[in-house]
Design an enzyme around this catalytic site. Structure first.
Site, PDB file in Angstrom:
ATOM      1  N   SER A   1      10.439   2.244  -3.876  1.00  0.00           N
ATOM      2  CA  SER A   1       9.990   1.112  -3.076  1.00  0.00           C
ATOM      3  C   SER A   1      11.162   0.223  -2.676  1.00  0.00           C
ATOM      4  O   SER A   1      12.244   0.278  -3.280  1.00  0.00           O
ATOM      5  CB  SER A   1       8.977   0.276  -3.850  1.00  0.00           C
ATOM      6  OG  SER A   1       9.626  -0.449  -4.885  1.00  0.00           O
TER       7      SER A   1
ATOM      8  N   ASP B   1       8.831   3.723  -0.076  1.00  0.00           N
ATOM      9  CA  ASP B   1       7.566   3.000  -0.132  1.00  0.00           C
ATOM     10  C   ASP B   1       7.717   1.516   0.205  1.00  0.00           C
ATOM     11  O   ASP B   1       8.699   0.879  -0.162  1.00  0.00           O
ATOM     12  CB  ASP B   1       6.984   3.145  -1.543  1.00  0.00           C
ATOM     13  CG  ASP B   1       5.556   2.668  -1.660  1.00  0.00           C
ATOM     14  OD1 ASP B   1       4.783   2.886  -0.708  1.00  0.00           O
ATOM     15  OD2 ASP B   1       5.204   2.090  -2.709  1.00  0.00           O
ATOM     16  N   HIS B   2       6.695   0.971   0.872  1.00  0.00           N
ATOM     17  CA  HIS B   2       6.597  -0.456   1.180  1.00  0.00           C
ATOM     18  C   HIS B   2       7.871  -1.013   1.817  1.00  0.00           C
ATOM     19  O   HIS B   2       8.424  -2.022   1.376  1.00  0.00           O
ATOM     20  CB  HIS B   2       6.247  -1.250  -0.073  1.00  0.00           C
ATOM     21  CG  HIS B   2       4.778  -1.281  -0.347  1.00  0.00           C
ATOM     22  ND1 HIS B   2       3.888  -1.968   0.451  1.00  0.00           N
ATOM     23  CD2 HIS B   2       4.048  -0.688  -1.317  1.00  0.00           C
ATOM     24  CE1 HIS B   2       2.653  -1.800  -0.027  1.00  0.00           C
ATOM     25  NE2 HIS B   2       2.724  -1.019  -1.088  1.00  0.00           N
TER      26      HIS B   2
ATOM     27  N   ASP C   1       5.627  -1.154   6.005  1.00  0.00           N
ATOM     28  CA  ASP C   1       4.667  -2.178   5.607  1.00  0.00           C
ATOM     29  C   ASP C   1       4.807  -3.435   6.467  1.00  0.00           C
ATOM     30  O   ASP C   1       5.643  -4.294   6.214  1.00  0.00           O
ATOM     31  CB  ASP C   1       4.868  -2.524   4.135  1.00  0.00           C
ATOM     32  CG  ASP C   1       3.854  -3.518   3.613  1.00  0.00           C
ATOM     33  OD1 ASP C   1       2.954  -3.896   4.377  1.00  0.00           O
ATOM     34  OD2 ASP C   1       3.964  -3.917   2.440  1.00  0.00           O
TER      35      ASP C   1
ATOM     36  N   GLU D   1      -0.162   0.423   6.571  1.00  0.00           N
ATOM     37  CA  GLU D   1      -1.247  -0.230   5.835  1.00  0.00           C
ATOM     38  C   GLU D   1      -2.003  -1.159   6.766  1.00  0.00           C
ATOM     39  O   GLU D   1      -1.406  -1.876   7.568  1.00  0.00           O
ATOM     40  CB  GLU D   1      -0.678  -1.026   4.654  1.00  0.00           C
ATOM     41  CG  GLU D   1      -1.738  -1.698   3.787  1.00  0.00           C
ATOM     42  CD  GLU D   1      -1.122  -2.392   2.574  1.00  0.00           C
ATOM     43  OE1 GLU D   1      -1.458  -3.577   2.354  1.00  0.00           O
ATOM     44  OE2 GLU D   1      -0.311  -1.764   1.861  1.00  0.00           O
TER      45      GLU D   1
ATOM     46  N   GLY E   1      -2.219   0.546  -5.375  1.00  0.00           N
ATOM     47  CA  GLY E   1      -2.768  -0.258  -6.453  1.00  0.00           C
ATOM     48  C   GLY E   1      -3.762   0.484  -7.319  1.00  0.00           C
ATOM     49  O   GLY E   1      -4.775  -0.089  -7.742  1.00  0.00           O
TER      50      GLY E   1
ATOM     51  N   ASN F   1      -1.238   6.234  -4.969  1.00  0.00           N
ATOM     52  CA  ASN F   1       0.009   5.662  -5.472  1.00  0.00           C
ATOM     53  C   ASN F   1      -0.182   5.100  -6.878  1.00  0.00           C
ATOM     54  O   ASN F   1      -1.178   4.441  -7.158  1.00  0.00           O
ATOM     55  CB  ASN F   1       0.478   4.527  -4.564  1.00  0.00           C
ATOM     56  CG  ASN F   1       0.968   5.007  -3.217  1.00  0.00           C
ATOM     57  OD1 ASN F   1       0.803   6.159  -2.842  1.00  0.00           O
ATOM     58  ND2 ASN F   1       1.561   4.107  -2.462  1.00  0.00           N
ATOM     59  N   VAL F   2       0.818   5.336  -7.726  1.00  0.00           N
ATOM     60  CA  VAL F   2       0.795   4.826  -9.102  1.00  0.00           C
ATOM     61  C   VAL F   2       2.141   4.188  -9.410  1.00  0.00           C
ATOM     62  O   VAL F   2       3.186   4.805  -9.171  1.00  0.00           O
ATOM     63  CB  VAL F   2       0.525   5.955 -10.115  1.00  0.00           C
ATOM     64  CG1 VAL F   2       0.597   5.416 -11.542  1.00  0.00           C
ATOM     65  CG2 VAL F   2      -0.826   6.609  -9.858  1.00  0.00           C
TER      66      VAL F   2
ATOM     67  N   THR G   1       2.381   0.577 -11.680  1.00  0.00           N
ATOM     68  CA  THR G   1       2.260  -0.255 -12.873  1.00  0.00           C
ATOM     69  C   THR G   1       1.849   0.540 -14.101  1.00  0.00           C
ATOM     70  O   THR G   1       2.290   0.244 -15.218  1.00  0.00           O
ATOM     71  CB  THR G   1       1.253  -1.393 -12.605  1.00  0.00           C
ATOM     72  OG1 THR G   1       1.719  -2.174 -11.500  1.00  0.00           O
ATOM     73  CG2 THR G   1       1.098  -2.298 -13.813  1.00  0.00           C
TER      74      THR G   1
END
Length: 290
Positions: free
Chosen positions: A50, A84-85, A106, A136, A212, A233-234, A236
């Protein structure tokens, strides 16, 4: 094996009414754990870096990207790299040369028209260089320390009609949607809107993505994939597994100073969580290696 292509892995998962899991990586231990867990599950996987992870690494993309590439090339299952993002156009333009086959651009924080214009420009740039691009629509809250959105707040749910128009006008290859999920949840209490998942899947001809997912219970994840999600997506969840394992090790061994000992414990905990989540989400089996 050579780096896999994100578009091919996600496309295969979508055709099988399954999902490929994309794990956010921050350290070499994250990378090694994701590959080990995917190999144990016998499934393809995405390594995601990310923009926040790049910022943590002093703004340098290549060290982590090269480590991920080396691990992917030695893996026994297909592994692709995904950026990512991304909000920075400068970072976006580093993706192809750093080994990434895909990027999530994003601009969801912007009003619809500005999000569409920025995403369309990013998609045109990405496609000209052979990159698969995700965007997104709707606000998946909880990122950068912000609280999750109230379920009835504007943007807390992605509208199928708006999503159809956005995909058609932007030219993106996949869409991350807001369906009751939130980034950075540490408790698995999120309830997804499964009726909305199915309506979005019917409205769009590109794969749907769940951000999330760490706050989503197993049964909710399985049902959402059955409803049409093709990329999950994973992030946390891995950090929780690593931190809990290291904290327990250091509590039991207060004299420990060798970082290999506790980092190894954290890496193993993450690998086990990767394998477990891949099996829960039901990712398709990997093609056998040559």
């Amino acid at each position: 094996m050579p780096l896999a292509a994100t578009g091919e892995l996600v496309g295969s998962a979508a055709a099988a009414r399954s999902a490929v899991v994309a794990f956010n990586v921050i350290t070499l231990e994250h990378i090694e754990a994701v590959v080990a867990g995917a190999e144990a599950a016998g499934a393809p996987v995405l390594l995601q870096v990310s923009e926040n992870a790049v910022r943590f690494r002093h703004g340098r993309l290549l060290p982590l990207a090269r480590a991920a590439t080396a691990a992917a090339e030695q893996a026994a299952v297909p592994v692709a790299l995904h950026l990512d993002h991304v909000q920075s156009d400068d970072l976006l333009r580093q993706a192809a040369d750093a080994g990434f086959s895909s990027v999530m651009y994003d601009a969801a924080r912007l009003p619809y028209a500005e999000n569409l214009a920025a995403t369309r420009a990013a998609a045109e740039w990405a496609h000209a260089r052979g990159l698969w691009i995700e965007a997104e629509l709707g606000q998946v809250g909880g990122k950068d320390g912000k609280p999750p959105l109230d379920a009835h707040a504007p943007g807390a749910r992605t509208d199928p009609g708006e999503a159809h128009a956005f995909v058609a006008d932007s030219g993106v290859d996949a869409l991350a949607v807001a369906i009751g999920n939130s980034h950075a949840m540490t408790e698995r209490t999120a309830a997804l809107d499964h009726d909305l998942v199915e309506r979005l899947a019917d409205a769009l001809d590109v794969p749907l993505v769940l951000h999330g997912s760490s706050g989503v219970p197993d049964a909710e994840l399985t049902a959402a994939v059955a409803g049409g999600l093709a990329k999950v997506n994973v992030g946390t969840a891995l950090n929780i597994a690593m931190t809990d394992a290291i904290r327990a090790h250091l509590t039991a061994h207060p004299e420990a100073v060798d970082s290999r000992k506790y980092l190894g414990v954290g890496r193993e905990a993450m690998a086990q969580e990767v394998e477990r989540l891949i099996r829960v989400i039901g990712a398709p089996a990997a093609a056998p290696t040559a």
